[in-house]
Write a protein that holds these residues in place. Structure first.
Motif, PDB file in Angstrom:
ATOM      1  N   ILE A 273      10.200  94.616  73.315  1.00 25.49           N
ATOM      2  CA  ILE A 273       9.051  94.430  72.415  1.00 25.49           C
ATOM      3  C   ILE A 273       7.775  94.203  73.213  1.00 25.49           C
ATOM      4  CG2 ILE A 273      10.328  93.586  70.397  1.00 25.49           C
ATOM      5  CD1 ILE A 273       9.541  90.720  71.485  1.00 25.49           C
ATOM      6  N   ARG A 274       7.645  94.919  74.323  1.00 30.73           N
ATOM      7  CA  ARG A 274       6.462  94.734  75.163  1.00 30.73           C
ATOM      8  C   ARG A 274       5.156  95.002  74.404  1.00 30.73           C
ATOM      9  NH1 ARG A 274       7.818  98.028  80.498  1.00 30.73           N
ATOM     10  NH2 ARG A 274       9.186  99.055  79.019  1.00 30.73           N
ATOM     11  N   ALA A 275       5.167  96.108  73.658  1.00 31.66           N
ATOM     12  CA  ALA A 275       3.939  96.474  72.935  1.00 31.66           C
ATOM     13  C   ALA A 275       3.510  95.366  71.969  1.00 31.66           C
ATOM     14  CB  ALA A 275       4.150  97.787  72.191  1.00 31.66           C
ATOM     15  N   ASP A 276       4.486  94.860  71.218  1.00 32.69           N
ATOM     16  CA  ASP A 276       4.186  93.790  70.258  1.00 32.69           C
ATOM     17  C   ASP A 276       3.667  92.552  70.965  1.00 32.69           C
ATOM     18  OD1 ASP A 276       5.117  95.498  68.395  1.00 32.69           O
ATOM     19  OD2 ASP A 276       7.135  94.589  68.274  1.00 32.69           O
ATOM     20  N   ALA A 277       4.302  92.240  72.100  1.00 29.31           N
ATOM     21  CA  ALA A 277       3.920  91.039  72.829  1.00 29.31           C
ATOM     22  C   ALA A 277       2.488  91.150  73.334  1.00 29.31           C
ATOM     23  CB  ALA A 277       4.885  90.803  73.989  1.00 29.31           C
ATOM     24  N   VAL A 281      -0.711  88.702  72.348  1.00 27.09           N
ATOM     25  CA  VAL A 281      -1.511  87.949  73.313  1.00 27.09           C
ATOM     26  C   VAL A 281      -2.987  88.273  73.115  1.00 27.09           C
ATOM     27  CG1 VAL A 281      -2.040  87.640  75.762  1.00 27.09           C
ATOM     28  CG2 VAL A 281       0.340  87.745  75.009  1.00 27.09           C
ATOM     29  N   VAL A 282      -3.271  89.569  72.986  1.00 28.45           N
ATOM     30  CA  VAL A 282      -4.668  89.984  72.832  1.00 28.45           C
ATOM     31  C   VAL A 282      -5.261  89.413  71.529  1.00 28.45           C
ATOM     32  CG1 VAL A 282      -6.207  91.966  72.539  1.00 28.45           C
ATOM     33  CG2 VAL A 282      -4.361  92.036  74.238  1.00 28.45           C
ATOM     34  N   ARG A 283      -4.477  89.462  70.467  1.00 35.04           N
ATOM     35  CA  ARG A 283      -4.938  88.924  69.186  1.00 35.04           C
ATOM     36  C   ARG A 283      -5.281  87.455  69.291  1.00 35.04           C
ATOM     37  NH1 ARG A 283      -1.439  91.364  64.932  1.00 35.04           N
ATOM     38  NH2 ARG A 283      -2.496  93.343  64.528  1.00 35.04           N
ATOM     39  N   ALA A 284      -4.476  86.738  70.077  1.00 35.25           N
ATOM     40  CA  ALA A 284      -4.707  85.295  70.203  1.00 35.25           C
ATOM     41  C   ALA A 284      -5.875  85.008  71.146  1.00 35.25           C
ATOM     42  CB  ALA A 284      -3.434  84.617  70.708  1.00 35.25           C
ATOM     43  N   GLY A 285      -6.558  86.067  71.588  1.00 35.33           N
ATOM     44  CA  GLY A 285      -7.741  85.875  72.402  1.00 35.33           C
ATOM     45  C   GLY A 285      -7.469  85.811  73.878  1.00 35.33           C
ATOM     46  N   GLY A 286      -6.295  86.229  74.303  1.00 35.82           N
ATOM     47  CA  GLY A 286      -5.956  86.157  75.721  1.00 35.82           C
ATOM     48  C   GLY A 286      -6.239  87.460  76.431  1.00 35.82           C
ATOM     49  N   ARG A 287      -6.341  87.379  77.744  1.00 33.35           N
ATOM     50  CA  ARG A 287      -6.525  88.594  78.534  1.00 33.35           C
ATOM     51  C   ARG A 287      -5.266  88.832  79.358  1.00 33.35           C
ATOM     52  NH1 ARG A 287     -11.830  90.256  79.631  1.00 33.35           N
ATOM     53  NH2 ARG A 287     -11.485  90.390  81.833  1.00 33.35           N
ATOM     54  N   LEU A 288      -4.747  90.011  79.184  1.00 35.36           N
ATOM     55  CA  LEU A 288      -3.435  90.307  79.763  1.00 35.36           C
ATOM     56  C   LEU A 288      -3.570  90.819  81.197  1.00 35.36           C
ATOM     57  CD1 LEU A 288      -0.588  90.241  78.574  1.00 35.36           C
ATOM     58  CD2 LEU A 288      -0.831  92.687  78.112  1.00 35.36           C
ATOM     59  N   ARG A 289      -2.790  90.235  82.075  1.00 33.99           N
ATOM     60  CA  ARG A 289      -2.863  90.680  83.454  1.00 33.99           C
ATOM     61  C   ARG A 289      -1.622  91.491  83.855  1.00 33.99           C
ATOM     62  NH1 ARG A 289      -4.150  86.022  87.517  1.00 33.99           N
ATOM     63  NH2 ARG A 289      -6.392  86.184  87.279  1.00 33.99           N
ATOM     64  N   GLY A 290      -0.522  91.079  83.352  1.00 34.53           N
ATOM     65  CA  GLY A 290       0.693  91.802  83.721  1.00 34.53           C
ATOM     66  C   GLY A 290       1.729  91.720  82.613  1.00 34.53           C
ATOM     67  N   LEU A 291       2.524  92.761  82.538  1.00 36.03           N
ATOM     68  CA  LEU A 291       3.559  92.796  81.507  1.00 36.03           C
ATOM     69  C   LEU A 291       4.710  93.629  82.051  1.00 36.03           C
ATOM     70  CD1 LEU A 291       4.179  92.185  78.483  1.00 36.03           C
ATOM     71  CD2 LEU A 291       3.200  94.414  77.973  1.00 36.03           C
ATOM     72  N   SER A 292       5.863  93.013  82.124  1.00 32.96           N
ATOM     73  CA  SER A 292       6.978  93.806  82.664  1.00 32.96           C
ATOM     74  C   SER A 292       8.279  93.382  82.023  1.00 32.96           C
ATOM     75  CB  SER A 292       7.072  93.605  84.176  1.00 32.96           C
ATOM     76  OG  SER A 292       7.336  92.250  84.448  1.00 32.96           O
ATOM     77  N   VAL A 293       9.209  94.296  81.988  1.00 32.27           N
ATOM     78  CA  VAL A 293      10.523  93.948  81.457  1.00 32.27           C
ATOM     79  C   VAL A 293      11.521  93.962  82.611  1.00 32.27           C
ATOM     80  CG1 VAL A 293      11.076  96.341  80.823  1.00 32.27           C
ATOM     81  CG2 VAL A 293      12.247  94.452  79.667  1.00 32.27           C
ATOM     82  N   GLU A 294      12.267  92.887  82.665  1.00 33.36           N
ATOM     83  CA  GLU A 294      13.281  92.760  83.721  1.00 33.36           C
ATOM     84  C   GLU A 294      14.575  93.316  83.186  1.00 33.36           C
ATOM     85  OE1 GLU A 294      14.391  88.802  84.698  1.00 33.36           O
ATOM     86  OE2 GLU A 294      12.400  88.339  85.463  1.00 33.36           O
ATOM     87  N   SER A 295      15.225  94.107  84.015  1.00 40.13           N
ATOM     88  CA  SER A 295      16.573  94.456  83.585  1.00 40.13           C
ATOM     89  C   SER A 295      17.420  93.216  83.860  1.00 40.13           C
ATOM     90  CB  SER A 295      17.072  95.654  84.376  1.00 40.13           C
ATOM     91  OG  SER A 295      16.990  95.381  85.741  1.00 40.13           O
ATOM     92  N   GLN A 296      18.499  93.099  83.136  1.00 37.17           N
ATOM     93  CA  GLN A 296      19.306  91.894  83.280  1.00 37.17           C
ATOM     94  C   GLN A 296      20.013  91.909  84.611  1.00 37.17           C
ATOM     95  OE1 GLN A 296      19.033  89.452  81.789  1.00 37.17           O
ATOM     96  NE2 GLN A 296      18.091  90.080  79.854  1.00 37.17           N
ATOM     97  N   SER A 297      19.853  90.866  85.370  1.00 36.58           N
ATOM     98  CA  SER A 297      20.565  90.870  86.637  1.00 36.58           C
ATOM     99  C   SER A 297      21.781  89.965  86.525  1.00 36.58           C
ATOM    100  CB  SER A 297      19.643  90.424  87.759  1.00 36.58           C
ATOM    101  OG  SER A 297      19.729  89.038  87.897  1.00 36.58           O
TER     102      SER A 297
END
Lengths: 315, 326
Positions: A273-277, A281-297
């Motif tokens: 759900i990266r897009a939603d997340a 964040v942006v809606r709540a007034g935040g500025r996004l610096r990084g977004l990544s999904v970890e595969s399960q290790s």
């Protein structure tokens, strides 16, 4: 014939009061790479020795390629290759001589020995040192020679105990790719390791060992779902304090948990759900610096599982 | 899976011959022994004593000097300062045998080759037997060569060919020597299975050797009178005490070997151990025929072989039960 290459039922080994392996049910299918994982002393090596008939089980049944290790060890060992951890050779013999001996012990016909030895050595890319004494070999070369030693009998099943232990990352990677190529040729492989990230890359299924018991068994994503709840972990990095977006993120669908860690938000979710997340964040007034999904290790699964197990015993 | 193996499994038997792969192990062991530096040193040692004692023996033995059994005297003749070759054999054969096998099992274990070998389609039986026979055959080769050397030099220097009787006696003595080596080899093999460290195994074997060479006779001298009656009054008691002492000394393989050497190499010797002068009164001072001499040392010879087999069997049992984790 059925699809199982290896099967144990209630396999148990006791040394006095100590139970090294406790009612183990293990099954490995034809053509898969199965990883036995667990900390040192969890019973992995004992299990392997019992599979090969090198140690007698106290209880339980073992069936490897349709043979009983205690009663038909010769037929079994003719078809199963075993590579012990820290494989040893006769240092004053050459690589070729070492393999010749093994070929003879396997009863390979005399006229085929030379060809089989050379093929096996070539397979692990040691041809230019074939007539050098093994005493001068490096750790990585020995390990590869160990694999050649197993390949000489064209095994249907290869059992390896800690195959990458003591190898530097590059050598380990090279070795794992060798294992991978064997799998592609249809050889079934059972390996034990405590180096989880390495094993994750090549194992189809893994079994988690703890104190002689197999506590979890399945593919890595299956285990992740079981242990971690969500199969996705999303990391979000924002400018400024991360804590204030927590609520917004917790409100999203499919989110299992949100944790804030050193200014980073970790989102555990059932879907990607990266897009939603990002939107949240942006809606709540935040500025996004990084977004990544970890595969399960496996490391996470492992750590989490043992943490939970510890909590349970404490409670 | 062959139906026959399945049937055997159902009966609870182990499939296949326990000696599968014995040939491969045997060849490797012999190749190792014969090319190893250790063996080279031992061969030089034996060769040196053989040449030395032979040289001194030939100084005293001259063809035509009224003696029979010239060739046997090559083994037994001593001249200051060198003792006879048989004496050297009694001391050196155990050392050679021990040196060949004190690290046979624990050496494999420490090199981490044991688990790799046992993961091959062979039984432990074949590995252990191959190691033992490999050593024994190596001993046989070395001593046969020495025997031939002695006879060869003898023919050159004495100028007379050895008689059949002499050859036969020398061959029986060779057999005795090999099994005398065998018993020490089995002992070293046993210790190499019991002790994880080759140094400990070697020391333990040498300790047993030293015990029998230096102390056993003293121990017998102390223990034998304690076991018998306090005061010897009759002839029967004297004979019994003497015989008890004899039995005790014969626990030592060195005594057994010395008996074999005495009877086989000195055909005029007709008795072993405790004999009363009365019994010798009417004895004829003529050499015994080979068959008769053989009868005299038969118990010694079979004793050596039996002890070798017994030690090997013990090693076998221990090795079968050992946990191989390397």
């Amino acid at each position: 014939m059925n699809d199982l290459v290896l099967e144990t039922k209630g396999l148990t080994k006791r040394y006095g009061d100590f139970t090294a392996v406790d009612h183990l049910d293990l099954s490995v299918r034809r053509g898969e790479v199965f990883g036995l994982l667990g900390p040192n002393g969890a019973g992995k090596t004992t299990t392997i020795l019992m599979l090969l008939g090198l140690t007698e089980p106290s209880e339980g049944k073992v069936n490897v390629l349709g043979f009983d290790p205690a009663r038909q060890p010769l037929s079994l060992k003719k078809r199963v290759g075993y590579m012990p951890d820290q494989v040893g050779f006769y240092d004053d013999l050459t690589a070729r001589e070492n393999l010749f001996y093994i070929a003879k012990l396997n009863g390979i016909p005399r006229d085929q020995i030379k060809r089989r030895v050379e093929e096996a050595i070539e397979r692990v890319r040691l041809t230019d040192v074939i007539d050098k004494r093994v005493g001068a070999f490096s750790r990585g070369m020995r390990q590869r020679l160990g694999l050649a030693d197993v390949l000489i009998k064209n095994p249907q099943l290869i059992i390896m105990d800690e195959p990458t232990q003591g190898l530097d990352p590059e050598l380990a990677h090279e070795f794992l790719s060798l294992i991978h190529s064997l799998k592609e040729e249809g050889t079934t492989i059972l390996l034990s390791s405590h180096l989880l990230h390495q094993v994750q890359a090549i194992c189809d299924r893994v079994g988690l060992f703890s104190r002689g018991r197999m506590v979890l068994q399945g593919t890595v994503p299956e285990l992740a779902r079981k242990v971690l709840g969500g199969a996705y972990r999303i990391q979000i990095e924002t400018e400024g304090s991360a804590a204030k977006f927590r609520k917004a993120l917790e409100g999203l669908r499919d989110v299992n948990a949100v944790t804030v860690n050193d200014g980073r938000i970790i989102l555990e979710a059932q879907k990607d759900i990266r897009a939603d997340a990002a939107e949240a964040v942006v809606r709540a007034g935040g500025r996004l610096r990084g977004l990544s999904v970890e595969s399960q290790s496996l490391d996470d699964i492992y750590t989490r599982y043992f943490e939970e197990a510890k909590h349970e015993t404490v409670n | 899976m062959k139906p026959s193996t399945r049937r055997m499994a159902a009966r609870g038997e182990r499939e296949g011959s326990p000696w599968t792969g014995l040939g491969a192990v045997l060849t490797k062991e012999m190749a190792d022994h014969l090319t190893g530096v250790r063996m080279l040193i031992l061969e030089l040692l034996v060769l040196l004593t053989a040449v030395g004692t032979l040289y001194t023996a030939l100084q005293t033995i001259r063809p035509g000097s009224n003696n029979e059994f010239l060739y046997l005297r090559l083994f037994t003749t001593a001249q200051e300062p060198l003792p006879a070759f048989v004496f050297f054999l009694a001391i050196l054969v155990p050392l050679i045998a021990i040196a060949l096998s004190f690290d046979s099992i624990n050496g494999e274990f420490n090199r981490r080759t044991l688990s790799r070998i046992l993961a091959q389609p062979v039984y432990r039986d074949a590995l252990l037997m191959g190691k033992f026979l490999g050593g024994l055959f190596t001993l046989t080769m070395v001593f046969s060569a020495i025997w031939l050397l002695i006879f060869g030099v003898g023919i050159l220097r004495l100028g007379v060919p050895p008689t059949t009787e002499e050859t036969g006696r020398a061959l029986w003595f060779l057999l005795g020597t090999i099994f005398y080596g065998g018993i020490w080899m089995a002992l070293a093999l046993l210790f190499s299975t019991v002790f994880r460290s080759p140094a400990t195994a070697a020391l333990a074997s040498i300790a047993v050797w030293a015990f029998f060479i230096f102390f056993w006779n003293i121990v017998v001298g102390v223990v034998a009178p304690l076991l018998g009656p306090q005061q010897i009054t009759t002839l029967e008691q004297l004979v019994a005490a003497g015989q008890l002492q004899m039995i005790l000394t014969r626990i030592s393989p060195i005594t057994l070997y010395a008996d074999i050497a005495t009877i086989m190499l000195q055909p005029t010797e007709r008795f072993l151990g405790f004999v009363l002068p009365v019994q010798l009164d009417r004895a004829i001072q003529a050499p015994l025929p080979l068959a008769q001499s053989l009868l005299v040392i038969w118990p010694q010879l079979t004793g050596l072989i039996a002890a070798t087999i017994l030690l090997f069997a013990l090693t076998y049992v221990l090795f079968q039960r050992q946990e191989i984790r390397a």
